[in-house]
Scaffold this motif. Sequence first.
Motif, short mmCIF file in Angstrom:
data_model
loop_
_atom_site.label_atom_id
_atom_site.label_comp_id
_atom_site.label_asym_id
_atom_site.label_seq_id
_atom_site.Cartn_x
_atom_site.Cartn_y
_atom_site.Cartn_z
N ASN A 101 -5.89 5.51 -4.21
CA ASN A 101 -5.23 4.24 -3.90
C ASN A 101 -4.14 3.99 -4.92
OD1 ASN A 101 -6.90 3.54 -1.70
ND2 ASN A 101 -8.44 2.66 -3.05
N GLY A 137 -3.28 5.37 0.05
CA GLY A 137 -4.65 4.90 0.20
C GLY A 137 -4.80 3.85 1.27
N GLN A 138 -5.83 3.02 1.13
CA GLN A 138 -6.15 2.06 2.18
C GLN A 138 -6.60 0.73 1.59
OE1 GLN A 138 -9.71 2.32 5.11
NE2 GLN A 138 -8.04 3.37 6.15
N PHE A 139 -6.11 -0.34 2.20
CA PHE A 139 -6.49 -1.70 1.82
C PHE A 139 -6.64 -2.50 3.11
CE2 PHE A 139 -5.34 -6.12 0.69
CZ PHE A 139 -6.32 -6.37 -0.28
N GLN A 140 -7.80 -3.16 3.26
CA GLN A 140 -8.10 -3.95 4.46
C GLN A 140 -7.80 -3.17 5.75
OE1 GLN A 140 -6.22 -7.82 4.19
NE2 GLN A 140 -7.44 -8.43 2.42
N ASN A 141 -8.25 -1.92 5.76
CA ASN A 141 -8.12 -1.04 6.92
C ASN A 141 -6.69 -0.68 7.28
OD1 ASN A 141 -10.96 -0.88 7.40
ND2 ASN A 141 -10.87 -2.91 8.35
N ILE A 142 -5.77 -0.93 6.37
CA ILE A 142 -4.37 -0.54 6.59
C ILE A 142 -4.06 0.63 5.66
CG2 ILE A 142 -1.96 -1.27 6.46
CD1 ILE A 142 -2.90 -4.08 7.16
N GLN A 143 -3.46 1.67 6.23
CA GLN A 143 -3.23 2.92 5.51
C GLN A 143 -1.83 2.96 4.92
OE1 GLN A 143 -5.66 5.36 5.24
NE2 GLN A 143 -4.30 6.43 3.82
N GLY A 144 -1.73 3.40 3.66
CA GLY A 144 -0.43 3.64 3.04
C GLY A 144 0.26 4.84 3.65
N PRO A 179 -7.57 12.27 -2.54
CA PRO A 179 -7.65 10.86 -2.14
C PRO A 179 -7.36 9.92 -3.29
CG PRO A 179 -9.83 11.84 -2.29
CD PRO A 179 -8.87 12.96 -2.45
N ILE A 228 0.85 -1.18 0.00
CA ILE A 228 0.00 0.00 0.00
C ILE A 228 0.90 1.24 0.00
CG2 ILE A 228 -1.98 1.12 1.08
CD1 ILE A 228 -2.30 -1.53 2.72
#
Length: 287
Positions: A181, A165-172, A179, A162
């Motif tokens: 990803n 952005g955000q994937f599975q509630n984990i922030q880059g 905004p 990442i």
Amino acid sequence: MKSLAFIHRNDTRFAIGDFYPALSVFSYQELGNTTSPFLLLDHLGPGRLAPKSSKKGVNEHPHRGFETVTFVFAGELQHQDSTGQGGIIGQGDVQWMTAASGIQHTEHFSPAFRERGGYFEMLQLWINLPAKDKMSAPRYQSLLKNTIPKVPLEQNAGYVRIVAGQFQNIQGIAQTFSPMNVFDVHLNKAHQLTLPAQHGDTTLIYLRKGKLQFTEHEDILQEQALAVMSSFDTDVAITALEDCDLLFLSAPPLQEPINGHGFFVMNSYAEILQAYEDLKSGAFGKS
């Protein structure tokens, strides 16, 4: 799920300075606002630099009005810019450079890499800035491999790095002006993955290696081609037909005019002329 709008492909290789081969995956000159806020993507390599090479890369040049994001998958770059920032970008690292009001920089193979030689492969993405931020102060983010969140997928399916952005509630970790990803994804053969995108988003997949299928629609994306997804609906479901490495991009479009010339991307032709005038007068890079 989002459906495939179209596949865009360029097959002509060229040189960018000493970087060869280079592939122009897409640019705003071809696709306009279709890919907003993403302006351009170049794929440098895969190639090989001979040991003790005299080739350096790209010498000093200016930018204004956007950001460059450089992903190094093999090889090593040395960056130096007019703000005094610089350093080595190694395998797995990402450099996020905000040109904004103006920056001048060099992008060279590092001296150590030129000495030993070897394979190199990189992607460079240009991201447009909102009109209100185009004349802000330049900024440099060095995103080292060990600081980029990496989410392993279930059943040993691969991973998602990442960058923003955000994937599975984990922030880059990248700071962005709008905004978005930005994910570096590896998906093993025969596995499926759903990637997050909102209704109305510009959503792009560049398949660096492999072969994949859009799970619900059976469309196939081949290696080194770009998928432009519909802005309707949410999320993208893919199935890897081979081991896949891909860049996933999704963001709301800026819906602002694009006027670009060479190293400058602004909103009007008058602003382009001003960039050249500032470069000549020494006002370039002053916010």
